[in-house]
Write a protein that holds these residues in place. Sequence first.
Motif, PDB file in Angstrom:
ATOM      1  N   GLU A 195       2.883   4.539 -28.992  1.00 13.79           N
ATOM      2  CA  GLU A 195       3.634   3.880 -30.056  1.00 13.79           C
ATOM      3  C   GLU A 195       3.034   4.137 -31.424  1.00 13.79           C
ATOM      4  OE1 GLU A 195       4.111  -0.273 -29.397  1.00 13.79           O
ATOM      5  OE2 GLU A 195       5.214  -0.034 -27.517  1.00 13.79           O
ATOM      6  N   GLY A 196       3.899   4.534 -32.355  1.00 15.54           N
ATOM      7  CA  GLY A 196       3.531   4.589 -33.759  1.00 15.54           C
ATOM      8  C   GLY A 196       3.885   3.269 -34.413  1.00 15.54           C
ATOM      9  N   GLN A 197       3.144   2.898 -35.443  1.00 13.83           N
ATOM     10  CA  GLN A 197       3.440   1.649 -36.135  1.00 13.83           C
ATOM     11  C   GLN A 197       4.714   1.734 -36.963  1.00 13.83           C
ATOM     12  OE1 GLN A 197       1.951  -1.411 -35.710  1.00 13.83           O
ATOM     13  NE2 GLN A 197       1.158  -0.200 -34.007  1.00 13.83           N
ATOM     14  N   SER A 198       5.121   2.953 -37.261  1.00 15.25           N
ATOM     15  CA  SER A 198       6.385   3.185 -37.958  1.00 15.25           C
ATOM     16  C   SER A 198       6.982   4.473 -37.421  1.00 15.25           C
ATOM     17  CB  SER A 198       6.172   3.305 -39.472  1.00 15.25           C
ATOM     18  OG  SER A 198       5.481   4.508 -39.772  1.00 15.25           O
ATOM     19  N   ILE A 199       8.213   4.766 -37.805  1.00 13.48           N
ATOM     20  CA  ILE A 199       8.843   6.000 -37.363  1.00 13.48           C
ATOM     21  C   ILE A 199       8.156   7.210 -37.995  1.00 13.48           C
ATOM     22  CG2 ILE A 199      10.636   6.279 -39.123  1.00 13.48           C
ATOM     23  CD1 ILE A 199      11.253   6.403 -35.332  1.00 13.48           C
ATOM     24  N   SER A 200       7.541   7.031 -39.166  1.00 12.87           N
ATOM     25  CA  SER A 200       6.796   8.123 -39.796  1.00 12.87           C
ATOM     26  C   SER A 200       5.564   8.484 -38.987  1.00 12.87           C
ATOM     27  CB  SER A 200       6.389   7.730 -41.224  1.00 12.87           C
ATOM     28  OG  SER A 200       7.516   7.508 -42.034  1.00 12.87           O
ATOM     29  N   GLN A 201       4.816   7.484 -38.532  1.00 16.82           N
ATOM     30  CA  GLN A 201       3.642   7.756 -37.708  1.00 16.82           C
ATOM     31  C   GLN A 201       4.048   8.350 -36.369  1.00 16.82           C
ATOM     32  OE1 GLN A 201       1.150   4.522 -36.025  1.00 16.82           O
ATOM     33  NE2 GLN A 201      -0.554   5.498 -37.118  1.00 16.82           N
ATOM     34  N   THR A 202       5.184   7.930 -35.841  1.00 18.72           N
ATOM     35  CA  THR A 202       5.674   8.491 -34.585  1.00 18.72           C
ATOM     36  C   THR A 202       5.933   9.982 -34.734  1.00 18.72           C
ATOM     37  OG1 THR A 202       6.716   6.371 -34.075  1.00 18.72           O
ATOM     38  CG2 THR A 202       7.460   8.283 -32.813  1.00 18.72           C
ATOM     39  N   GLN A 203       6.549  10.381 -35.833  1.00 21.70           N
ATOM     40  CA  GLN A 203       6.780  11.803 -36.071  1.00 21.70           C
ATOM     41  C   GLN A 203       5.460  12.562 -36.181  1.00 21.70           C
ATOM     42  OE1 GLN A 203       8.652  12.864 -39.790  1.00 21.70           O
ATOM     43  NE2 GLN A 203       9.334  14.844 -39.028  1.00 21.70           N
ATOM     44  N   GLN A 204       4.459  11.940 -36.792  1.00 18.03           N
ATOM     45  CA  GLN A 204       3.154  12.594 -36.919  1.00 18.03           C
ATOM     46  C   GLN A 204       2.525  12.836 -35.555  1.00 18.03           C
ATOM     47  OE1 GLN A 204       0.876  10.064 -39.544  1.00 18.03           O
ATOM     48  NE2 GLN A 204       2.302  10.354 -41.247  1.00 18.03           N
ATOM     49  N   PHE A 205       2.681  11.891 -34.629  1.00 20.51           N
ATOM     50  CA  PHE A 205       2.165  12.075 -33.275  1.00 20.51           C
ATOM     51  C   PHE A 205       2.762  13.339 -32.638  1.00 20.51           C
ATOM     52  CE2 PHE A 205       1.445   7.240 -32.472  1.00 20.51           C
ATOM     53  CZ  PHE A 205       0.268   7.299 -33.191  1.00 20.51           C
ATOM     54  N   ILE A 206       4.073  13.511 -32.843  1.00 21.38           N
ATOM     55  CA  ILE A 206       4.759  14.651 -32.222  1.00 21.38           C
ATOM     56  C   ILE A 206       4.400  15.950 -32.951  1.00 21.38           C
ATOM     57  CG2 ILE A 206       6.994  15.538 -31.465  1.00 21.38           C
ATOM     58  CD1 ILE A 206       8.046  12.616 -31.923  1.00 21.38           C
ATOM     59  N   ALA A 207       4.432  15.915 -34.273  1.00 18.58           N
ATOM     60  CA  ALA A 207       4.148  17.118 -35.055  1.00 18.58           C
ATOM     61  C   ALA A 207       2.740  17.638 -34.816  1.00 18.58           C
ATOM     62  CB  ALA A 207       4.356  16.826 -36.540  1.00 18.58           C
ATOM     63  N   SER A 208       1.795  16.733 -34.560  1.00 22.86           N
ATOM     64  CA  SER A 208       0.397  17.128 -34.336  1.00 22.86           C
ATOM     65  C   SER A 208       0.139  17.612 -32.916  1.00 22.86           C
ATOM     66  CB  SER A 208      -0.525  15.944 -34.641  1.00 22.86           C
ATOM     67  OG  SER A 208      -0.307  14.896 -33.698  1.00 22.86           O
ATOM     68  N   GLY A 209       1.107  17.387 -32.016  1.00 24.25           N
ATOM     69  CA  GLY A 209       0.914  17.771 -30.621  1.00 24.25           C
ATOM     70  C   GLY A 209       0.280  16.696 -29.767  1.00 24.25           C
TER      71      GLY A 209
END
Length: 252
Positions: free
Chosen positions: A163-177
Amino acid sequence: MRRPVRPVLLVFALSSSLPSWAGSLQVAVAANFTAPFQALAPLFEQATGHQAVGAFAATGQLYAQIRHGAPFEVLLSADSSTPRRLIEEGEGVAASRFTYATGKLVLWSAQPDYLDGTPAALHAGKFRHLAIANPQTAPYGLAALQTLEQLGLREHLAERLVEGQSISQTQQFIASGNAELGFIALAQVYRDGRISSGSAWQVPANLHTPLHQDALLLNRGRDNPAAQAWLDFLQSPQAAEVIRAFGYDLAD
């Protein structure tokens, strides 16, 4: 001996040339709407002379900040329930609320060939981590859980969720691998009428609660002309064009 007066006159001349009616406002912006807001703010300033300053976070986080006295004057929520709640709690102007956009959920991977436009990769389960936004604070995270439930995969994939704390952090999880795939807002990866990077499956709207995103004039903005000007601008044809360009639908 008199002091030179020319510098003082110059300062006065410069200041008097500025629009006396120009102001600014503080806008609490749901994280999924970050890029559209950043595109709209300079257009708003060009059109009105007012400056809109945004703070970006999950809707639930913004709600908590508003309740604790944060100096926001307008809320751009990722849902309709949070503005209604703030109105009931005496924090917002009921007559000002309107739906400025309807969001879309996508399953996204930073890898170009990972997804084939269907949920097949979810069913196959050949991944370690699936990223979603915190469903307690982010409406898109709740929509992601509802989608998994409708697909019959919520319990099966529960241990792989991050879980990301926001949708922006969630995208960062995916973009970083750190997560092979995850659920985010279409607006985060949609440019020029297509997915701008990676691969995706656009989630059918009937798999989750509609993501009607409402705007609300908060009590702190009642007497600020810039706040009302922003809400008017957000409903203008110029703003509608920008919002649609990021993949949102608009209310009739």
